[in-house]
Design an enzyme around this catalytic site. Structure first.
Site, PDB file in Angstrom:
ATOM      1  N   PRO A 245       3.991  -0.329   0.485  1.00  0.00           N
ATOM      2  CA  PRO A 245       2.846  -1.233   0.304  1.00  0.00           C
ATOM      3  C   PRO A 245       2.259  -0.993  -1.087  1.00  0.00           C
ATOM      4  CG  PRO A 245       2.249   0.590   1.756  1.00  0.00           C
ATOM      5  CD  PRO A 245       3.689   0.805   1.383  1.00  0.00           C
TER       6      PRO A 245
ATOM      7  N   ASP B  62       1.315   3.337  -4.511  1.00  0.00           N
ATOM      8  CA  ASP B  62       1.619   3.258  -3.079  1.00  0.00           C
ATOM      9  C   ASP B  62       0.312   3.383  -2.296  1.00  0.00           C
ATOM     10  OD1 ASP B  62       2.385   3.732  -0.442  1.00  0.00           O
ATOM     11  OD2 ASP B  62       4.141   4.934  -1.010  1.00  0.00           O
ATOM     12  N   HIS B  63      -0.063   2.303  -1.637  1.00  0.00           N
ATOM     13  CA  HIS B  63      -1.377   2.276  -0.981  1.00  0.00           C
ATOM     14  C   HIS B  63      -1.451   3.215   0.222  1.00  0.00           C
ATOM     15  CE1 HIS B  63      -5.338   0.938  -0.454  1.00  0.00           C
ATOM     16  NE2 HIS B  63      -5.182  -0.357  -0.679  1.00  0.00           N
ATOM     17  N   ARG B  64      -0.309   3.728   0.674  1.00  0.00           N
ATOM     18  CA  ARG B  64      -0.364   4.695   1.774  1.00  0.00           C
ATOM     19  C   ARG B  64      -0.915   6.030   1.284  1.00  0.00           C
ATOM     20  NH1 ARG B  64       5.844   4.478   3.310  1.00  0.00           N
ATOM     21  NH2 ARG B  64       5.850   4.603   1.040  1.00  0.00           N
TER      22      ARG B  64
END
Ligand code: CAO
Length: 557
Positions: free
Chosen positions: A355, A529-531
């Site tokens: 993501p 990386d939005h995680r």
């Protein structure tokens, strides 16, 4: 309680046949004569029944194994009483099989027809099978057939079998149609042309799984080309969430066809007599799955059809468009380079699985560029040219140290923070994109980094980079500054969690509070990386990077 080994009975000439279905698993209770596995040669398939009743303790075969008469299929735990019966039952069952497929009288050869050059193909000796229905016709007038090519499938209530051609040639006349009933000696087709009549192969019938006795078929059937037993249970209407009712009802050729396509036969609703699955059914099912109209059980388990990701499963994309480009103009087809194939697969995975979000920003590099130019003038004789990218690497190391999650990797539910700073840089080569790595960039000066980058970029262009040159990066920079552009959205180089894209700097009017000043502005594009990283952290990272690039002395802080 006793243990009984259930073995493959005499299956005639069928030796070393592949196990294509395993119908039971350890813990299952099986009855005498219940089908345990399906085996298949290139001509026939048959289900092997259990010779005893009991609970499956151990399976001795798995999909793809090859078995012959006497191979142990599984170990059953039987009650004492049934064990005593097991041996005779087994013997009887084997006997049934022997009687079904044992060698016997050769089938009649094709008879030359009255007219010259034609051959009559008749139903060979099919044992006890009388008035069997034609359920599939594989050929039509005008078709060329080979010797032993299946012409039709016939079916009794216990078994089905494909009837092969006893000669090669072209079908002049077909004497049977779907729904006809046939017996030994009936005329199937008249062939003409190439093939002379040959001693005919004859079909053999295998015992149906549900066939309980030695009545199945007499021995004559051994020369049969194709035999299949199948449980005549209509296939369930397609509902991937429900377990299949009964076993798929299909001929060996259809089973083979489905297997080649990876189509789950048990999920197809057969349109043939008694729910038999035809080749058309398999094709239609495949088309429907490809069009996203239905999903297989496997897909349903992972997320199902319906476009996009559902239920946390995998992407269910429509098929890639197939276009005949040559229809629209001249074309030339060239294979992708090895690098493109490898990097393409990686990029695809990273683009789909991460993501990713990209923040764009600008850094004022007016002073830094002036410093770079003067340094290069001073060092002209050294042969080492200091590049903007080398400064960027150094600046990124400082930002990564301040925001350590940008220098981390995801490992399941944990983050691995790396205590080293190896910076990859994307290099464009004639064969595609590669990412050499400057190791321990934190310990190196801008001059050394510039030199190493030059060496690595040359190695890359010459196709001489080794795996060690390209591994271990903790963060990557992709610079298009030498080429142009404004901003772009680089794809993260997993398992890294961020990448910096850099475009060409431009002199722009920047308001200093009193007036517009001409400043050299460097466009930055940070993908993260939005995680692992939040938007605020990404904005702070870019802002900090901008501050360093605006005043490189901050690197020392
Ligand atoms: N703004 C303005 N000018 C820039 C610049 C920038 N951001 N970056 C480089 N330049 C200038 C350089 O100063 C040099 O000018 P001079 O020849 O006048 O000194 C010129 O552009 C050429 O630079 P370069 O690209 O050869 O050198 P580099 O150190 O900037 O980059 C390398 C080296 C290997 C990264 C580069 O050659 C390359 O392959 N870039 C492409 C990377 C790529 O394809 N990325 C996309 C990947 S998709 O994610």
């Amino acid at each position: 309680m006793a243990m009984v080994e259930v073995k493959v009975p005499d299956i005639g000439d069928f030796s070393e046949v592949a196990v294509i279905e395993v119908l039971v698993k350890p813990g299952d209770t099986v009855k005498v004569e219940q089908s345990l596995i399906t085996v298949e040669s290139d001509k026939a398939s048959m289900e092997i029944p259990s010779s005893a009743a009991g609970v499956v303790k151990e399976l001795k075969v798995k999909l793809g194994d090859k078995v012959s008469e006497g191979s142990t299929v599984l170990v059953l735990e039987t009650s004492g009483a049934s064990e005593e019966k097991a041996a005779p039952a087994q013997a009887q069952q084997a006997q049934a099989a022997i009687e079904t497929v044992a060698p016997a009288v050769p089938a009649p050869a094709s008879a030359p027809a009255a007219s010259g050059g034609t051959v009559e193909v008749r139903v060979p000796d099919i044992g006890d099978f009388k008035d069997v229905a034609v359920i599939e016709v594989f050929v039509k007038p005008g078709d060329s057939v080979k010797l032993e090519q299946s012409l039709i499938t016939v079916e009794s209530d216990k078994a089905s079998m494909e009837i092969p051609s006893s000669a090669a040639g072209v079908i002049k006349e077909l004497k049977v149609k779907l729904g006809d009933t046939v017996n030994q000696g009936d005329l199937l087709a008249i062939l003409e042309g190439a093939g002379a009549p040959v001693a005919a192969p004859a079909p053999a019938a295998a015992p149906a799984a549900a066939d309980s006795g030695p009545k199945a078929a007499p021995a004559q059937a051994q020369q049969a080309q194709a035999a299949t037993s199948s449980v005549a249970t209509p296939a369930a209407p397609h509902d991937p969430t429900k377990p299949p009712v009964g076993l798929p009802h299909a001929s060996p050729s259809v089973r083979k066809f489905a297997r080649e396509l990876g189509v789950p036969l048990e999920e197809i609703k057969g349109s043939g007599p008694k729910g038999r699955i035809t080749q058309d059914d398999v094709q239609n099912f495949t088309k429907a799955v490809m069009a996203g109209e239905v999903s297989t059980k496997a897909q349903a388990g992972k997320g199902g059809a319906g476009g996009g990701v559902t239920g946390g499963g995998e992407l269910n994309l429509i098929p890639w468009p197939k276009v005949d480009f040559a229809k629209f103009g001249p074309i030339e087809r060239k294979e992708l380079s090895r690098i493109k194939k490898i990097s393409g697969a990686n990029l695809m995975r990273n683009a789909v699985m991460i993501p990713a979000v990209t923040n764009h920003d600008d850094a004022d590099i007016t002073d830094l560029e002036a410093f770079r130019v003067s340094t290069n003038k001073e060092n002209e004789k050294s042969g080492v040219k200091v590049t903007m990218l080398a400064f960027l690497i150094k600046a990124c190391v400082a930002a990564l140290k301040k925001f350590p999650e940008f220098n981390s990797s995801l490992d399941g539910d944990a983050l691995v923070y790396k205590q080293y700073w190896h910076i990859g840089f994307a290099a464009d080569t004639p064969n595609g994109l590669v990412v050499p790595v400057i190791k321990d960039a934190d310990k190196k000066g801008v001059l050394q980094i510039s030199q190493e980058m030059g060496d690595l970029a040359k190695k890359a262009r010459d196709g001489k980079l080794g795996p060690a040159d390209m591994s271990g990066a903790t963060f990557t920079i992709s610079s298009l500054g030498g080429i142009g552009g404004r901003y772009f959205t680089p794809i993260i180089n997993a398992p890294e969690v961020a990448i910096l894209g850099v475009c060409r700097s431009n002199t722009e009017p920047v308001w200093d509070g009193k007036a517009f000043q001409p400043r050299l502005m460097l466009p930055l594009s940070l993908t993260w990386d939005h995680r692992v990283i939040d938007g605020a952290a990404a904005a702070r990272f870019n802002a900090y990077l901008g501050q360093i690039l605006a005043d490189f002395r901050r690197v020392l802080l």
